[in-house]
Structures are given as structure tokens and as C-alpha cells.
Design a protein around this motif. Structure first.
Motif, mmCIF file in Angstrom:
data_model
loop_
_atom_site.group_PDB
_atom_site.id
_atom_site.type_symbol
_atom_site.label_atom_id
_atom_site.label_comp_id
_atom_site.label_asym_id
_atom_site.label_seq_id
_atom_site.Cartn_x
_atom_site.Cartn_y
_atom_site.Cartn_z
ATOM 1 N N LYS A 50 0.800 -1.224 0.000
ATOM 2 C CA LYS A 50 0.000 0.000 0.000
ATOM 3 C C LYS A 50 0.833 1.274 0.000
ATOM 4 N N SER A 51 2.123 1.155 0.268
ATOM 5 C CA SER A 51 2.966 2.351 0.195
ATOM 6 C C SER A 51 3.690 2.430 -1.143
ATOM 7 N N GLU A 52 3.359 1.552 -2.047
ATOM 8 C CA GLU A 52 4.071 1.533 -3.335
ATOM 9 C C GLU A 52 3.240 2.201 -4.441
ATOM 10 N N GLU A 89 4.663 2.387 8.134
ATOM 11 C CA GLU A 89 5.620 1.286 7.994
ATOM 12 C C GLU A 89 6.896 1.566 8.772
ATOM 13 N N ARG A 149 0.144 7.537 0.192
ATOM 14 C CA ARG A 149 1.430 6.859 0.127
ATOM 15 C C ARG A 149 2.379 7.346 1.216
ATOM 16 N N ARG A 189 1.189 5.861 4.498
ATOM 17 C CA ARG A 189 1.523 4.441 4.641
ATOM 18 C C ARG A 189 3.004 4.248 4.936
ATOM 19 N N LYS A 190 3.825 5.058 4.296
ATOM 20 C CA LYS A 190 5.269 4.959 4.543
ATOM 21 C C LYS A 190 5.580 5.272 5.998
ATOM 22 N N TYR A 217 -0.070 0.388 -6.185
ATOM 23 C CA TYR A 217 -1.331 0.431 -5.427
ATOM 24 C C TYR A 217 -1.952 1.830 -5.501
#
Lengths: 432, 431
Positions: free
Chosen positions: A295-297, B69, B62, B65-66, A300
Motif C-alpha cells: 500500500k505504500s508503493e 511502515e 502513500r 503508509r510509509k 497500489y
């Protein structure tokens, strides 16, 4: 009886292991301060074990109807003196069972009366009682279970995919079998399967909760004291030779759904793997998929913005000893476009390579997720044995994850996710 | 007491801390309560989806989300739930306990991020970014429509919708597709600004934390402005005696019919009788030893699943089962027979005691899961019944058969709903 202790400081957990004379493995993971106790009793007998022979049996080969492991799971609860569910009820135990492709697991959780509940578990799993009448009654119940799944689009899209990916391997069959196949199951077939796969040497117990390993072992020994077991025999499981090519490239079915659901599968090509090698492949592929489809790519996020996918999009690797595959799953209004985009992305990532910074971030995430899942007694027990049956020490995951390098992922990327070994399955809304 | 530590931080947010060493993580949950209402439901449901798209510090999904993570895969969830006739926006962040990752400050960074998601969304010309709002409107539309994919949930929801067609409880938690169209980034943003300032907000933190330090952290970090007078969100009406039983059917091409029965129990979560109601539900269909499981599944072999459950904040009991369409009458008869038996006091000593130990077991294990703990707390909050786990564990000890029979006298069948394939006899008004 001596316990071997395996400790993982990074996880803050200790597991105690011993093997009883009968060949049964016992694992205890003490969890102080939890009220719940959770125990599972598991056998290496799943839906894929439908063709087998025993070495001492003059190599007599047996082929049993699809769904027999699951049927047996249901039937073991029926005891000569009533239903095992009722016996647990008196001690507040909450029993259940599940059958997967590779194993059948019986379980309960409770807070009080652990010894009583635990004894019940050990007893009912070791006391088969099948009659023609009770087999017939169960056919009605399991038929309804099968019909329930026939209406479940997530289940259908997945099994349609497996049927397409595999030509021979029994992973292509539904775990519960079909309404037809279960009609061939008899009490004799159930006894044969029971006697083959429920020998203690083919089974393991995992217990967790606020308990000491010694007290659990004492309970097992007392329960087993009056029972005698035959010498363990080697079970020869026959899995037909599976070619790397898929059975068919594409399959679709109509159901009453709001929009199409797609599963894309990439078949892995190994014939047999276990232990560290299998775990390594599992982790490397999981990480690789995160780096491509996470999901961080960019993939997506681009497709989400274009409204091709939603947050149910997922990509996972499944690693069993006799088969492995990548599963990409999504709800989408444009299955063709998504299919095309997935293939393009894999090709492009192969060209541009994987990025070190992303790699470290995803590794960090996986480590955190693993730690997080250790809040759950059920997760620990179920996974520990599922890994054990594949020759994997579950606690090794933490260290192995640290050892994986970007080069390992790139090696997997070159090997796996081959376009020629992929298939798609789509569930569409009814047309017209 | 379940949550011994509770404090109101200066901006009128109640903070509840439950220190425990059981878990490897710390879970921070923020609840914003709103009234469940047809006019507001879609708007309320859209808020978490839009907020989860980006903050001013992490402007894209994004980026966000990063960040998560990097925080060792911190788990952020943002959703709405329906609790009786209250609509609850829930934002939750789970981070690893710092002791497993020395040198990190995951709790502080997690709190900061959660606060940013709530109070510092990405803005464009002083309002929500319009592309995020438009995309999330269409995603929510898909989400609403996708209810039909899961036939068990769909049948339950349709039973409730038909049963409560004139009550707020009949509103779906994601609202209706027709209400989405008129929502603009401006109206949505204005709606949220008011919600954030005027509606009750509670923060719950479960994990290995020091309460005093954690209160200061929350005070430091949650520093946006709030109204001093908050809106009151009225509880649901649980009293209802239906004038007649209504029968509905809905035709879809399915393999298995789904039979659902909706009952009015006339008891609220905060009533003393709630404990006996738990018994009533448990004896009928909460366990494998229950009458429904024993008779519909084990004896008659009609179903794989059959259950009874409570909508505890609305005083509704729902029975559900998956059956063949031609077994409709037989299944209905067996189910109603079991209800009748309980009403006439035909409850064995064994059924009473097995249900008691089963229920106590459920309450004792709530403390073993951080999410169950948080949910239990939320039930107390919206049900206006701040009782600890001990209250239930002790109270369940003394419920008697007569108490259960007394409950049974006040339970009325309201609605029978059948999801079924098109062939065969008609079974009620088609909806």
C-alpha cells in the motif's frame, strides 16, 4: 520426561517441547496473566491427503473421496455417549475444529477447569465412533455447509483459481469436497483414514495460557496411560506429478455480486520444499510482493486513484511443502485492465530492480506485524503447529527475516511470478 | 473497575487509560459519537475514509503508509460503527511497545500521527481536497453496494432494515448511495469541523504505559480547539411491542436460503435485566449446547449454522440460519418451538448452568484481547452503563431460571425475513 526449551528474546517468548513414547509431540508456551487457556490437537491430515498407502500394509494403495478429512473432523465430535460439544459445555470450554489443505485441528479455549476440558479434547480426538446412521445425518449438515460456500464469492473465486492453476495436485479440490463426493463417504472409509492419520506420531499438541509445562505434561501422560498404540508406520502420501504449466489460463463464473472480483495466481515451480528453505522462500516472496504491490508503493496508489482497485487489494505468497503460489486478490470494475497492469508492473519491476530503502521499510513493517500478532494465543498456537508440520521452527522467523537481503528478493523475482505460469479467476455479476 | 484511570483533558476529551503488561503493543483508540440518522449517515461514514487519505504532514496516502511502515508497521484503522442509534467514528492506532524496539518513541509518534489524521487533514483552499472526497464517495458507494456479496450479513441487514423501517436503527452504517451525490468537499469539511468541536470524544489507551506520563502526552499532543458545551447523543429506544408479525421475502439466485427472525426484547443494555437477557439469548442460540443448534442442526440436520444474537443497544434479538428453500416451514416451526419452550419455562438445570459457565467464560476472556477490551468499553460508553467486567462476572452467578422466563414473556417476534432463490412457494411480501 525432559523438556527442550526454545527461547526467543526478540519476541519475549519461550516454548517447551517434548516427545512422548507414543511419538506424540507436546508444546507448551506459558503466558502468565492471561485468563484464557487455549489448546490445539492437530494431525497432518488435510484435504490434499486423498491418496495414500501405509508401508506395512503391503503397499496397499488407497484413494478416498474428496472432503473426507473435513467429514472426519465433523464426525469425531459424535461420541458413543453423546456429542463432545455437550461435554465441554459443562466446563465452560469452547471447542471447535478446522480442516485445511494439509492438517486437521481440534481445539478449545477456556478459563476455568483446564484439566477437565483438556482431557475431553484428548479423549474425543482419540475415540472415533462412526455409524452408518450418524454418517448419513452429517451428510445433510455438510451439504448445507457446501451450499453456503457456493454462495460465497470470495471462496468461489479462490477455488476456481486453484482449479485453474493446478491440473493434478489435489489442492485444486474444495476442502469440504462436493455434495456428490461426500455421498460416497462411509463409516469404513472414515475408520481407515482415522487409523492411518490419527496415530500419535502423526500428531501434535500445543497448549498456551497461564500453565506450567510440567502440569500439562502430567495431564497428557495420565490421559494416555490407559491407551495402547500400534507401532508407528510411515505414511506414504501420493501427490500426482504436477507440471509447472497451468490447467487453464482463465475462468469466470457469475454470482449475485455488486462488482467483479478477481484472483490472479502465479504458480511456483518447486516439487517439494520444507524447513528453513521453505520458510526462507516464504518470507522472501512475501517481502518481494510487499515491495511491488504494498500500500505504500506506486502501483497500489496509482490504481487506487484511478479507481481500479479499493483497499481490499492484496498480494500474498502461500508456501506449502508440495506446492506454492502467489495470490493477488481484488474487487474491481475492470478485471482485464487490472490483470494487464499486474503483468506490466512485474515486468517493469524486473527492469528497474528493487529499492534498498523500500526493502528496509517493509522489513521493519513485517517485524512489527509479527510482534503484534503475538498478542493472540490462537495465532501463536495455530501458526506454531502449522509451521512445525512443514519442518519449520516458528520462532526462527524473526532471525531469518533479519538475514534476508535485497539480493535474495531479486533472485526470487527472477524465478517466480512467471507470466507463463499464471492464471486468473473472475466472479462477475449476473448479466442480463 | 475496568478503567481505573480516567481524566478529561483541557479540550474536553475524556481520556481513559488501562495499563496492562499482557500485550506486546499499545492501542490508542479515539471515538467520536454522533447520532445515527438517515440525513447524516453517509456524511458521517465518509469522514474516516477522507481523513485516512492524507494529513498536512503526510499529504498523500502513500506518505501516510510509509510513515506507518517506519513505525514498525503501526496499524491505523478508521471506520464507523453502528451502536444502537448512535453512529461512532472510530480511529485506532496500534504500535509496538517500545521495549521490543529499544531507542524508539513509538507511543509518542503514534499519538502525534493519530492526532494529525484527526485534526490536521490535508486541506486545499481551506477545505478537504476535492479529489480525495470524490474518490472516497465512489469507493463508499461500492462499499455500500458490496453488502450483497456476503449473503449472511446481507440477509441480517435486510431483516433489520425491514423491521426498523421507521426507526433510526434501520439506517445502514454506511448510509445510502442516494445521499452521497449531494456531498461536496465544502459541506463535508464544515460538517466535520463542527463534529470535531462539538461531539463527545473519548480516547482509550490500552497497554504497558504509565498513566501520568501518558495523560501529559495526550494533553500535549491533542491541542486543537473544542467547544466547552458538547452535543448530547440520545440513546436508542429499546421498548417496542409490535402490533403484528410481518413476513418478507427477497429473491436472488442463491444456493442456500437465509432465514432471519427479528424479535423485540424490550430491554436495554443499561437495564438490570440485561444479565438475564444474556441467558435468554444464550439458552436459545449462543452456544453449541443451545436449543437452536441442538434442534435445527443436530437433530433435524437442516442447517450448518444457526444462531441467536443480540443487538444489545437496541433491545433486538436476531435469529439466523442457512437452509434449503423447501425447508422454510419446517425450520421456522422448529425455531418458534424453541422460543415457545423457553417462554414456558422448559429450561433444564443443565442448560442454565452450561449457559452460565459459558457466559462467564466469555466475560473473563475479554481482558485477554486489547480490541475486545476497547469494544467492551465502547459498549459501556454508548449504552450509558459504566459497569466493569466484574459486574458481569459476578452478576451472571446469581441469575435464576425464573428471571429468564420473565424475560421471555416480554420478547415479541416482529419480523421474519427470507432470502431465497426465485423458485418455489411464496413466503411473504417481496422486498
Amino acid at each position: 520426561m525432559q523438556f527442550k526449551v526454545k527461547e526467543n528474546k526478540g519476541l519475549g517468548e519461550k516454548v517447551y517441547h517434548t516427545v512422548l513414547n507414543s511419538g506424540l509431540s507436546l508444546f507448551v508456551l506459558p503466558k502468565q496473566s492471561f485468563s484464557k487457556k487455549y489448546a490445539i490437537f492437530s494431525t497432518r491430515f488435510g484435504s490434499i491427503d486423498n491418496s495414500f498407502s501405509l508401508e506395512g500394509n503391503g503397499e496397499k494403495h488407497l484413494k478416498v473421496p474428496d472432503g473426507v478429512a473435513h467429514f472426519l473432523e465433523h464426525k469425531l465430535f459424535d461420541q458413543e455417549d453423546g456429542n463432545a460439544f455437550d461435554h465441554f459445555a459443562a466446563y465452560g470450554g469452547s471447542p471447535n475444529a478446522y480442516t485445511s489443505f494439509t492438517q486437521t485441528t481440534y481445539l478449545f479455549s477456556c478459563t476455568d477447569f483446564f484439566p477437565e476440558n483438556f482431557n475431553l479434547l484428548l479423549d474425543f480426538v482419540q475415540s472415533p465412533y462412526f455409524t452408518e446412521e450418524s454418517v448419513a445425518k452429517e451428510q445433510g449438515i455438510i451439504q448445507q455447509e457446501i451450499r453456503m460456500y457456493q454462495d460465497n464469492p470470495d471462496w468461489r473465486v479462490f477455488f476456481n483459481l486453484l482449479e485453474s492453476l493446478y491440473s493434478e495436485h489435489p489442492v485444486r479440490n474444495d476442502i469440504a469436497g462436493s455434495v456428490e463426493s461426500i455421498s460416497f463417504i462411509t463409516k469404513d472409509i472414515l475408520y481407515t483414514c482415522y487409523n492411518t492419520f490419527y496415530h500419535p506420531s502423526n500428531m501434535a499438541i500445543f497448549v498456551t495460557g497461564d500453565l506450567s509445562p510440567q502440569e500439562v505434561l502430567a495431564l497428557v501422560e495420565r490421559n494416555m496411560a490407559g491407551k495402547s498404540f500400534s507401532q508407528p508406520e510411515n505414511i506414504q502420501r501420493d501427490y500426482p506429478m504436477e507440471q509447472p504449466e497451468v490447467q487453464r489460463k482463465e475462468v469466470s463464473q457469475e454470482l449475485s455480486v455488486s462488482q467483479p472480483i478477481i484472483n490472479i495466481g502465479f504458480k511456483d515451480t518447486y516439487n517439494y520444499l520444507d524447513g528453513k528453505e521453505l520458510l526462507f522462500r516464504d518470507l522472501a516472496c512475501e517481502l518481494m510482493l510487499e515491495l511491488i504491490f504494498g500500500k505504500s508503493e506506486s502501483f497500489y496508489n496509482r490504481l487506487y486513484d484511478e479507481e481500479i482497485i479499493d483497499d481490499l487489494f492484496s498480494a500474498d505468497y502461500i508456501a506449502e511443502c508440495t506446492y506454492g503460489y502467489t495470490l493477488i486478490s481484488a474487487r474491481t470494475n475492470d478485471p482485464d485492465r487490472l490483470h494487464h497492469e499486474v503483468l506490466m508492473e512485474i515486468e517493469q519491476v524486473r527492469k528497474r530492480g528493487l529499492n534498498e530503502e523500500d526493502f528496509n521499510r517493509h522489513k521493519r513493517k513485517l517485524r512489527g506485524e509479527l510482534l503484534r500478532s503475538f498478542n493472540s494465543l490462537e495465532f501463536i498456537a495455530n501458526n506454531y503447529l502449522a509451521y512445525k508440520f512443514r519442518g519449520i521452527e516458528f520462532f526462527d522467523i524473526v532471525d531469518l527475516l533479519q538475514d534476508i537481503t535485497l539480493e535474495d528478493l531479486e533472485k526470487m523475482l527472477a524465478e517466480h511470478l512467471q507470466e507463463k505460469y499464471h492464471a486468473i479467476s473472475v466472479i462477475k455479476p449476473y448479466s442480463g | 473497575m475496568l478503567f481505573p484511570e480516567s481524566k478529561t483533558v483541557p479540550i474536553n476529551i475524556n481520556t481513559h487509560i488501562l495499563p496492562t503488561t499482557k500485550f506486546k503493543t499499545i492501542i490508542i483508540t479515539v471515538f467520536i459519537q454522533q447520532i445515527l440518522d438517515k440525513e447524516l449517515a453517509a456524511r458521517t461514514a465518509l469522514i474516516p475514509a477522507v481523513l485516512e487519505r492524507g494529513t498536512s504532514g503526510c499529504p498523500t496516502y502513500r506518505d501516510l503508509r510509509k510513515r506507518l511502515e517506519e513505525l514498525y508497521g503501526a496499524e491505523l484503522t478508521a471506520d464507523v460503527s453502528k451502536k444502537g442509534e448512535k453512529h461512532v467514528l472510530t480511529f485506532s492506532l496500534e504500535v509496538i511497545n517500545d521495549k521490543f524496539v529499544p531507542g524508539e518513541k513509538l507511543l509518542r509518534r503514534g499519538l502525534e500521527l493519530l492526532k494529525d489524521v484527526l485534526a490536521d487533514p490535508l486541506l486545499e483552499n481551506g477545505t478537504f481536497k476535492s479529489s480525495y472526497v470524490e474518490q472516497e464517495k465512489r469507493q463508499l458507494e461500492k462499499e455500500i453496494n458490496s453488502l450483497i456479496n456476503d449473503k449472511i450479513s446481507y440477509a441480517l441487514e435486510r431483516c433489520i432494515q425491514n423491521m426498523c423501517y421507521s426507526e433510526r436503527f434501520g439506517v445502514f452504517k454506511y448510509g445510502a448511495v442516494s445521499d452521497l451525490e449531494k456531498i461536496t468537499p465544502e459541506t463535508l469539511y464544515q460538517y466535520y469541523v463542527n463534529l470535531l468541536a462539538e461531539n463527545p470524544i473519548d480516547i482509550v489507551i490500552v497497554g504497558e504505559v504509565e498513566p501520568e506520563k501518558t495523560y501529559s502526552l495526550v494533553e500535549d499532543i491533542f491541542s486543537f480547539s473544542r467547544s466547552s458545551r458538547l452535543k448530547e447523543i440520545p440513546p436508542a429506544e429499546a421498548k417496542n411491542v409490535p402490533a403484528e408479525i410481518r413476513y418478507f421475502q427477497e429473491k436472488l439466485p442463491v444456493n442456500q436460503g437465509k432465514l432471519n427472525l427479528g424479535y423485540r426484547t424490550n430491554f436495554a443494555y443499561s437495564d438490570d435485566e440485561y444479565l438475564a437477557l444474556l441467558f435468554y439469548n444464550g439458552i436459545l442460540g449462543g452456544f453449541p449446547h443451545s436449543k437452536l443448534f441442538q434442534n435445527v442442526r443436530e437433530k433435524a440436520s437442516l442447517a450448518y449454522y444457526v444462531f441467536s444474537r443480540l443487538e444489545k443497544h437496541k433491545g433486538i434479538q436476531l435469529i439466523g440460519s442457512g437452509i434449503d428453500v423447501e425447508n422454510y416451514e419446517l425450520a421456522l416451526e422448529i425455531i418458534e418451538k424453541q422460543v415457545e419452550l423457553v417462554r414456558h419455562g422448559e429450561i433444564s438445570q443443565e442448560e442454565m448452568e452450561n449457559t452460565r459457565i459459558g457466559l462467564i467464560n466469555q466475560y473473563k476472556t475479554i481482558g485477554d484481547s486489547p480490541y475486545n477490551l476497547v469494544n467492551f468499553f465502547l459498549d459501556g460508553l454508548v449504552g450509558e452503563s459504566a459497569k466493569g467486567l466484574e459486574y458481569y462476572i459476578e452478576g451472571l452467578q446469581s441469575v435464576k431460571k425464573d428471571d429468564v422466563v420473565e424475560i421471555a414473556q416480554k420478547v415479541y417476534l416482529d419480523t421474519v425475513y427470507f432470502l431465497r432463490s426465485p423458485d418455489g412457494e411464496e413466503r411473504g411480501e417481496t422486498v
